[in-house]
Design an enzyme around this catalytic site. Structure first.
Site, short mmCIF file in Angstrom:
data_model
loop_
_atom_site.label_atom_id
_atom_site.label_comp_id
_atom_site.label_asym_id
_atom_site.label_seq_id
_atom_site.Cartn_x
_atom_site.Cartn_y
_atom_site.Cartn_z
N SER A 77 0.83 -1.20 0.00
CA SER A 77 0.00 0.00 0.00
C SER A 77 0.87 1.25 0.00
O SER A 77 2.07 1.18 -0.33
CB SER A 77 -0.93 -0.03 1.22
OG SER A 77 -1.92 0.97 1.09
N ASN A 78 0.32 2.39 0.34
CA ASN A 78 1.09 3.63 0.40
C ASN A 78 0.61 4.47 1.58
O ASN A 78 -0.28 4.05 2.31
CB ASN A 78 0.97 4.38 -0.94
CG ASN A 78 -0.47 4.68 -1.28
OD1 ASN A 78 -1.15 5.40 -0.57
ND2 ASN A 78 -0.95 4.09 -2.37
N ARG A 79 1.18 5.64 1.74
CA ARG A 79 0.92 6.40 2.96
C ARG A 79 -0.36 7.25 2.91
O ARG A 79 -0.63 7.98 3.84
CB ARG A 79 2.11 7.33 3.24
CG ARG A 79 3.38 6.59 3.60
CD ARG A 79 4.46 7.59 3.95
NE ARG A 79 5.75 6.94 4.11
CZ ARG A 79 6.13 6.32 5.22
NH1 ARG A 79 5.32 6.26 6.25
NH2 ARG A 79 7.31 5.75 5.29
#
Ligand code: CTP
Length: 405
Positions: free
Chosen positions: A213-215
């Site tokens: 995923s990402n932030r």
């Protein structure tokens, strides 16, 4: 919802708050308080029935004026016309079945009904009653007639009712009533438009328990959905995160880029599409069917493949009345990268932010962006709450749409 610092539409508004005699009358105290906190001037009217449930003193202390409840007040001989003529908005919360019937019939035998008849201001009614009463054809008929006369309604919710019963008829939450008031008094410059917003980072499975995923936390997307609804739009929010649902907004939960693509494509005929989500560019090519175990195995190699960039498709299919907004979260060459995406994806606007700067982008409550428009104009929006940034983006959308054929 009450954001006086951000220029709430309630700031300075003169609001008559009518309270009728139902058990939910106590919640009107919270409604009054929220309106006052948002900068509104609140004049409370309590019916005789309401005074059985809540005390005048509480409203006297929390509203902007003392409670009024009679047409025969010696200090103000015609209180209903004064209140009706000076109001920017009249709210009735809670509204009993009797109030709905009286208002529909145009009766005016107490101060609240007389004020409702004596006004040209918009009226927002929040009914509350037992389920049997709410579902009664007489009540539903009154509701339909009032709606047809452009009376705004905040429908009751399902939940616990007086006497231990449960069902439809519970007064909408004070937050929802105040949000509806804000929408009525707002600029309404997106009224009639259907807006889709995406929010959050996609999660691409490695195995049943792990993801890439990402932030992104989705806060900017949620602020955009909230702002669009407050400005009158019908809003769909395609989201990967579990934040509190913005009032009035339809939320479609998704997880992966492919699911987000399918959800957006089901509403891609909408007038405005805002791709605030951080969509994964890569995903595991062959996610494991079972949890990858560390015992007995080697460190796994995860092969990645590209996800489909569906914003490119949306840009290609764009109709002459659609407005498409992309986001560019960059750590270097902000302007150049953003302009490249604006052109490549055939967007109308791109919102660029430097996510390496302090207080900007992922996870923060604030943001600082540059809005680059296909017509060559650009607006630098200084550091502000994500709601302020959202409103600046919609200001640009409204301006661009003003030039549509
Ligand atoms: N986007 C999309 N589908 C993808 C990837 C991105 O719809 N598979 C959208 C994002 O929601 C965003 C815009 O495209 O609105 C730009 O995304 P970004 O990741 O910044 O750009 P990329 O095109 O992926 O370019 P790069 O990886 O070079 O930064």
């Amino acid at each position: 919802m009450t954001r006086p610092d951000d220029g709430s539409a309630l700031e300075g508004a003169r609001i008559v708050l009518g309270v009728t005699g139902g058990i939910a009358a106590y919640k009107a105290i919270d409604v009054s308080r929220r309106l006052v906190d948002a900068g509104a001037h609140v004049s409370p009217i309590l019916t005789e029935g309401a005074e059985h449930f809540v005390g005048r003193v509480t409203f006297d202390a929390l509203a902007s004026e003392k409670v009024q409840s009679t047409l025969w007040d010696e200090t103000s001989p015609i209180p209903h016309t004064r209140l009706g003529q000076t109001a920017d908005l009249i709210i009735v919360a809670p509204a009993t079945a009797r109030l709905l019937a009286d208002y529909r019939m145009g009766r005016s035998d107490d101060l609240l009904t007389a004020t409702l008849i004596a006004t040209r201001a918009p009226v927002l009614v929040a009914p509350a009653m037992h389920t049997e009463m709410w579902e009664h054809p007489a009540v539903q008929d009154n509701i339909a007639t009032l709606r047809a006369r452009n009376v705004h309604m905040v429908d009751p919710e399902e939940g616990r009712l007086a006497g231990g019963d449960s069902g439809a008829g519970r007064l909408a939450s004070p937050a929802s009533i105040v949000a509806h008031a804000e929408r009525i008094l707002g600029p309404n410059d997106l009224r009639g438009l259907r807006v889709v917003v995406t929010a959050g980072g996609t999660r691409e499975p490695i195995d049943p328990v792990r993801v890439i995923s990402n932030r992104s936390t989705g806060k900017q997307g949620y602020a955009l959905a909230e702002a669009a609804w407050a400005r009158g739009a019908e809003v769909t929010l395609v989201s990967t995160v579990d934040l509190p649902e913005p009032i009035g907004v339809t939320v479609v939960p998704v997880e992966t880029a492919a699911q987000m693509q399918a959800a957006v494509e089901s509403v891609d005929d909408h007038d405005v599409i805002i791709m605030a989500a951080a969509v994964a560019d890569f995903r595991p090519a062959d996610p494991a069917g079972q949890k990858i175990k560390k015992t007995g195995g080697d460190v796994p190699t995860i092969n990645l493949e590209k996800t489909h960039d569906f914003l490119v498709d949306l840009g290609e299919r764009k109709t002459s009345t659609q407005t498409i907004v992309g986001f560019a979260a960059e750590t270097e060459n902000l302007r150049e990268n953003a302009l490249g995406k604006l052109e490549r994806k055939r967007l109308d606007l791109i919102v660029a932010n430097d996510v390496s700067a302090a207080g900007v982008g992922f996870g923060h409550d604030t943001n600082e962006v540059t809005i680059l428009v296909a017509d060559g104009t650009e607006t630098a929006v200084p550091m502000g709450t994500k709601r302020v940034i959202a409103d600046a983006i919609f200001d640009a959308v409204v301006r661009v749409r003003g030039a549509l054929p």
